[in-house]
Design a protein around this motif. Structure first.
Motif, PDB file in Angstrom:
ATOM      1  N   TYR A 186      81.537  74.451 124.994  1.00 48.38           N
ATOM      2  CA  TYR A 186      82.843  74.277 125.606  1.00 48.38           C
ATOM      3  C   TYR A 186      83.995  74.781 124.743  1.00 48.38           C
ATOM      4  CZ  TYR A 186      80.371  71.951 129.283  1.00 48.38           C
ATOM      5  OH  TYR A 186      79.508  71.691 130.325  1.00 48.38           O
ATOM      6  N   THR A 187      83.653  75.412 123.637  1.00 49.72           N
ATOM      7  CA  THR A 187      84.683  76.136 122.890  1.00 49.72           C
ATOM      8  C   THR A 187      84.675  77.609 123.267  1.00 49.72           C
ATOM      9  OG1 THR A 187      83.151  76.539 121.053  1.00 49.72           O
ATOM     10  CG2 THR A 187      84.524  74.564 120.927  1.00 49.72           C
ATOM     11  N   ALA A 188      83.683  78.006 124.075  1.00 49.70           N
ATOM     12  CA  ALA A 188      83.550  79.418 124.436  1.00 49.70           C
ATOM     13  C   ALA A 188      84.060  79.718 125.847  1.00 49.70           C
ATOM     14  CB  ALA A 188      82.084  79.837 124.311  1.00 49.70           C
ATOM     15  N   GLY A 189      83.737  78.841 126.819  1.00 47.99           N
ATOM     16  CA  GLY A 189      84.188  79.042 128.189  1.00 47.99           C
ATOM     17  C   GLY A 189      83.425  80.156 128.885  1.00 47.99           C
ATOM     18  N   GLY A 190      83.907  80.524 130.098  1.00 47.71           N
ATOM     19  CA  GLY A 190      83.301  81.612 130.841  1.00 47.71           C
ATOM     20  C   GLY A 190      81.832  81.383 131.136  1.00 47.71           C
ATOM     21  N   GLU A 191      81.031  82.413 130.934  1.00 53.68           N
ATOM     22  CA  GLU A 191      79.602  82.316 131.228  1.00 53.68           C
ATOM     23  C   GLU A 191      78.917  81.274 130.358  1.00 53.68           C
ATOM     24  OE1 GLU A 191      76.939  85.888 132.069  1.00 53.68           O
ATOM     25  OE2 GLU A 191      76.124  85.180 130.152  1.00 53.68           O
ATOM     26  N   VAL A 192      79.404  81.097 129.151  1.00 54.49           N
ATOM     27  CA  VAL A 192      78.796  80.104 128.263  1.00 54.49           C
ATOM     28  C   VAL A 192      78.954  78.704 128.851  1.00 54.49           C
ATOM     29  CG1 VAL A 192      78.856  79.073 125.965  1.00 54.49           C
ATOM     30  CG2 VAL A 192      79.105  81.541 126.226  1.00 54.49           C
ATOM     31  N   GLU A 193      80.146  78.420 129.370  1.00 56.05           N
ATOM     32  CA  GLU A 193      80.353  77.115 130.003  1.00 56.05           C
ATOM     33  C   GLU A 193      79.447  76.957 131.224  1.00 56.05           C
ATOM     34  OE1 GLU A 193      83.873  74.476 132.159  1.00 56.05           O
ATOM     35  OE2 GLU A 193      84.387  76.273 131.025  1.00 56.05           O
ATOM     36  N   ARG A 194      79.279  78.014 131.997  1.00 58.47           N
ATOM     37  CA  ARG A 194      78.402  77.948 133.168  1.00 58.47           C
ATOM     38  C   ARG A 194      76.949  77.709 132.752  1.00 58.47           C
ATOM     39  NH1 ARG A 194      80.391  82.003 135.542  1.00 58.47           N
ATOM     40  NH2 ARG A 194      78.887  83.639 135.051  1.00 58.47           N
ATOM     41  N   ARG A 195      76.530  78.306 131.664  1.00 59.82           N
ATOM     42  CA  ARG A 195      75.176  78.051 131.162  1.00 59.82           C
ATOM     43  C   ARG A 195      75.014  76.567 130.822  1.00 59.82           C
ATOM     44  NH1 ARG A 195      72.200  82.735 129.538  1.00 59.82           N
ATOM     45  NH2 ARG A 195      73.444  84.635 129.737  1.00 59.82           N
ATOM     46  N   ALA A 196      76.070  75.950 130.303  1.00 60.38           N
ATOM     47  CA  ALA A 196      76.005  74.520 129.988  1.00 60.38           C
ATOM     48  C   ALA A 196      75.878  73.685 131.254  1.00 60.38           C
ATOM     49  CB  ALA A 196      77.247  74.103 129.197  1.00 60.38           C
ATOM     50  N   GLU A 197      76.646  74.023 132.289  1.00 58.52           N
ATOM     51  CA  GLU A 197      76.562  73.267 133.543  1.00 58.52           C
ATOM     52  C   GLU A 197      75.193  73.415 134.193  1.00 58.52           C
ATOM     53  OE1 GLU A 197      78.463  71.104 134.837  1.00 58.52           O
ATOM     54  OE2 GLU A 197      80.285  71.312 133.652  1.00 58.52           O
ATOM     55  N   LEU A 198      74.649  74.615 134.168  1.00 60.72           N
ATOM     56  CA  LEU A 198      73.331  74.831 134.764  1.00 60.72           C
ATOM     57  C   LEU A 198      72.248  74.126 133.960  1.00 60.72           C
ATOM     58  CD1 LEU A 198      73.783  78.574 135.751  1.00 60.72           C
ATOM     59  CD2 LEU A 198      73.450  76.659 137.334  1.00 60.72           C
TER      60      LEU A 198
END
Length: 275
Positions: A186-198
Motif C-alpha cells: 500500500y505504499t506502491a498503489g496501482g497494480e501493486v495495490e490490486r495484487r494485494a486485494e486479489l
C-alpha cells in the motif's frame, strides 16, 4: 478457556457493541495439532521478511492447507442483527484458529485483529481515522480492526457463505499486515495495490476451503458462488480489486486448494491481475 467458550465470549462481546479481539491469541490459536490435520509441530516464532520479499516469498506460502476440523460456527443467523452478529463472531474465532495454526507451523506469530459488526445503516460512518467510506467490509491497519456491516438480507439463512467470505477477505488484509505484505503493497498503489486485494480474496477462499463442508453444497453450487462473488462493481472498484476474470481466478484458486501458497498474486503476470 475451551474453544467453544472463547467463541461464545467473542460473540457476546460483539453483541454488546464493543470492539473485541475474537478468540484471543495464545495456545488455542497457535495449536497445530487438531485431529485430522497432520500439521507439523510449531517452530520457534520468528519475524517475517520485509519489503518486496514479504510479498513474493513469504514463509506462510509454505504452509497449509488450512485445516479446521474442529471449527464450529454455532447456530446460523436467526433473522435479526443479533443472530448475524453472533454467527460472525463464531466465524471470526475460526479464522483466528485457522490462521494461528498456519502461522505457528512455519514459525510465525499470529495476533487476532479486533472485530466490529455494525448494521448496514451505519456503513457511511465507517472509516479508518478521519476517512469515511461506503463499504460492506473494511480493515483499518492503524487500529488493527476488521469492520463488517450487515444488511437485513443477511439476517436470515441463505447468505452465510457471502458473509463468511466478506469477513475472511478483510481478515486477509490483517494477515497481509501481520506478514509485512501490506506495508509493502500500500505504499506502491496501482497494480501493486490490486495484487494485494486479489490476494486477500484468495485468502478468503483459503478459509472457505477449510469450512466448505459445513455448507453442504455441490461443486456446481460453489462454481456459481465464485462467479457471483467475482462480479465487478464500478470502474473504481475494478481498478482497485480486479476485473471479473482476475477475481474469479484468485478466489477460485484459494477455494480449490486451501493453501496460502496458491495466493501468490505477486509473481503472476499482469494479465492475471487485471483491472
Amino acid at each position: 478457556m475451551a474453544r467453544r467458550a472463547i467463541a461464545a465470549a467473542c460473540a457476546a462481546a460483539l453483541l454488546s457493541g464493543g470492539v473485541t479481539a475474537c478468540a484471543g491469541a495464545g495456545p488455542d490459536t497457535a495449536l497445530p495439532g487438531a485431529a485430522g490435520c497432520g500439521m507439523l509441530p510449531p517452530r520457534r516464532p520468528a519475524a517475517p521478511p520485509g519489503g518486496r520479499g514479504a510479498a513474493r516469498d513469504n514463509p506462510v506460502y509454505r504452509g497449509g492447507p488450512m485445516c479446521l476440523p474442529d471449527c464450529d460456527f454455532g447456530p446460523g443467523p436467526d433473522g435479526g442483527l443479533s443472530g448475524a452478529t453472533r454467527y460472525l463472531g463464531h466465524v471470526a474465532h475460526c479464522l483466528d484458529v485457522g490462521w494461528g495454526r498456519l502461522f505457528a507451523a512455519v514459525g510465525l506469530r499470529y495476533r487476532p485483529p479486533k472485530v466490529r459488526i455494525v448494521p448496514i445503516r451505519d456503513r457511511g460512518r465507517l472509516g479508518c481515522g478521519a476517512g469515511m467510506v461506503q463499504a460492506a467490509g473494511l480493515y483499518c491497519p492503524g487500529s488493527d480492526e476488521v469492520i463488517v456491516s450487515v444488511g437485513r438480507d443477511w439476517y436470515g439463512p441463505g447468505y452465510e457463505p457471502s458473509m463468511v467470505l466478506l469477513l475472511a477477505h478483510e481478515y486477509g488484509h490483517h494477515v497481509q499486515r501481520s506478514l509485512h505484505i501490506a506495508q509493502y503493497a500500500y505504499t506502491a498503489g496501482g497494480e501493486v495495490e490490486r495484487r494485494a486485494e486479489l490476494q486477500a480474496e484468495c485468502f478468503g477462499g483459503v478459509f472457505l476451503a477449510a469450512v466448505r463442508a459445513r455448507f453442504d453444497q455441490t461443486d456446481e453450487w460453489w462454481a456459481g458462488f465464485v462467479d457471483t462473488e467475482s462480479q465487478p462493481g464500478d470502474i473504481a472498484e475494478r481498478h482497485s480489486h480486479g476485473d471479473f476474470a482476475s477475481r474469479r481466478r484468485w478466489l477460485g484458486a484459494g477455494l480449490r486448494s486451501g493453501r496460502p501458497g496458491d495466493c501468490r498474486t505477486w509473481t503472476a503476470p499482469s494479465s492475471e491481475v487485471a483491472g
